[in-house]
Design an enzyme around this catalytic site. Structure first.
Site, mmCIF file in Angstrom:
data_model
loop_
_atom_site.group_PDB
_atom_site.id
_atom_site.type_symbol
_atom_site.label_atom_id
_atom_site.label_comp_id
_atom_site.label_asym_id
_atom_site.label_seq_id
_atom_site.Cartn_x
_atom_site.Cartn_y
_atom_site.Cartn_z
ATOM 1 N N GLY A 214 0.817 -1.209 0.000
ATOM 2 C CA GLY A 214 0.000 0.000 0.000
ATOM 3 C C GLY A 214 0.853 1.263 0.000
ATOM 4 N N SER A 215 0.366 2.271 0.674
ATOM 5 C CA SER A 215 1.049 3.573 0.649
ATOM 6 C C SER A 215 2.363 3.569 1.416
ATOM 7 C CB SER A 215 0.125 4.657 1.217
ATOM 8 O OG SER A 215 -0.934 4.924 0.320
#
Length: 400
Positions: A261-262
């Site tokens: 993810g981020s």
């Protein structure tokens, strides 16, 4: 019948003292015949058969002796590791083992005396809170978790533990070791309370050393029934956990892989800085809502359709999807992204002492999709027909 005038049994007149009989000698021929051994050599044949039988038995004994020694010295490890051999497991299970404690001194595993089939059993005072870390020692299945990783040390088997000094050769002392975790009990409890009954994992690291100070996965399980000396109880507990669709036995915090993810934006940012083209305040990326992948692909959008842009600090603050996509694809490029990811530990052993840790993966061949790109967009430049496109970092956007 009597022979002529001789009586059947002579009258006993006196006892003969020892050694006064005639010395042993060969029997007369008529006596030999009377015993049933004629002159045909049958007695010789019987003796020969006995000798042959003795030779065969001697050879069989020698073969048996050699086989026993071969098994003892050359097949011992194979027999010891055989899944059907439970003697070692029973012996290990019933021994006292060293305790496991947290970095702040909380006892999470210990051996207690047991009045039953074994002398000791393993106990886990904190139950499910540390189950995925300590694991458990079971009579029915092999040890898991740290109980497995540090089995020899906890059992006191290493030579340097058993004989720490010359005097240890003459005394019987406790050689088990205490295993101290990097996990802090206070942080572990906060992680469990914060996650509550939501499925997931919490991992907390000390940024100064990289030590893991919390490692929690929900759902978890109570390891005490699995360590019960009663095989029926342990089997029932194990079967129930295996049948649970939530797979509580699986430590998802380190035994499975997920999309980063981020959090991967930190890797992309570091790769951009390594190029020498990305700095904290320059360049400033334009405000954007979507990023169009090159050469083709679905547009990459920001969270909730938002618009973002700016320098690197601002991009990290707002977690700007579009700008980091551009940095990775157009400013860094495939090869340097692979190098940066591997520098952060991707495609490598996790390096923790828990068995079965999953290896994180970052694809090393994804850049091959760019090999046939005729037109690769770069900021502020459009390649002339037939000209070679060059990325801002000076690299050619073709991965071979």
């Amino acid at each position: 019948p009597t022979h002529r005038h001789h009586p059947a049994l002579r009258q006993l007149r006196r006892f003969v003292a020892r050694r006064q009989l005639c010395p042993a000698c060969t029997a007369r021929p008529d006596v030999t015949r009377a015993a049933g051994l004629d002159q045909s050599g049958e007695g010789h044949c019987v003796n020969l058969r006995i000798r042959r039988l003795g030779v065969v038995l001697s050879v069989l004994y020698l073969v048996l002796f050699l086989q026993l020694n071969r098994v003892q010295f050359f097949g011992a490890e194979r027999l010891q590791d055989d899944i059907n051999n439970t003697r070692g497991l029973i012996r290990e299970f019933g021994r006292a083992r060293g305790p496991i404690i947290t970095a702040d001194g909380v006892l999470v595993a210990r051996s207690v005396e047991y009045d039953g089939s074994v002398d000791f059993r393993r106990e886990y005072p904190e139950g499910e809170l540390y189950a995925h870390i300590t694991g458990y020692q079971s009579l029915n299945v092999e040890a898991v978790g740290l109980e497995r990783s540090y089995n020899d040390e906890l059992a006191g088997d290493p030579i340097d533990q058993r004989f720490a000094s010359l005097g240890d050769l003459f005394v019987d002392r406790n050689s088990t070791a205490t295993l101290t975790l990097s996990i802090r009990d206070d942080v572990q409890r906060v992680a469990a309370e914060a996650l509550s009954d939501r499925k997931g994992s919490v991992v907390a690291l000390d940024p100064r050393t990289g030590e893991i100070i919390a490692l929690w996965t929900f759902p978890s399980f109570d390891p005490n029934p699995l360590a019960d000396p009663d095989g029926t109880v342990a089997n029932a507990a194990f079967d129930a956990l295996v049948a649970d669709p939530n797979t509580p036995l699986l430590a998802k915090s380190y035994r499975e892989i997920y999309f980063p993810g981020s959090t991967f934006k930190l890797v992309t940012a570091a790769a951009g800085v390594e190029t020498g083209l990305i700095f904290a305040s320059t360049p400033v990326f334009p405000m954007a809502t979507t990023y169009e992948p090159v050469p083709t692909g679905a547009p990459i959008r920001n969270f909730a359709g938002s618009t973002c842009g700016g320098d690197l600090v601002e991009l990290l603050r707002v977690s700007c999807n579009t700008a980091f996509s551009e940095i990775g694809a157009e400013w860094v490029g495939p090869e340097q992204m692979v190098d940066a990811a591997e520098a952060f530990g991707f495609n490598a052993d996790l390096g923790i002492d828990l068995p079965g840790a999953a290896e994180s993966r970052f694809p090393t061949d994804y850049g091959e999709q760019l090999a046939d790109v005729d037109r690769y967009r770069a900021p502020g430049q459009q390649p002339a027909e037939g000209a070679e496109t060059v990325l801002p970092n000076g690299a050619v956007p073709v991965h071979e």
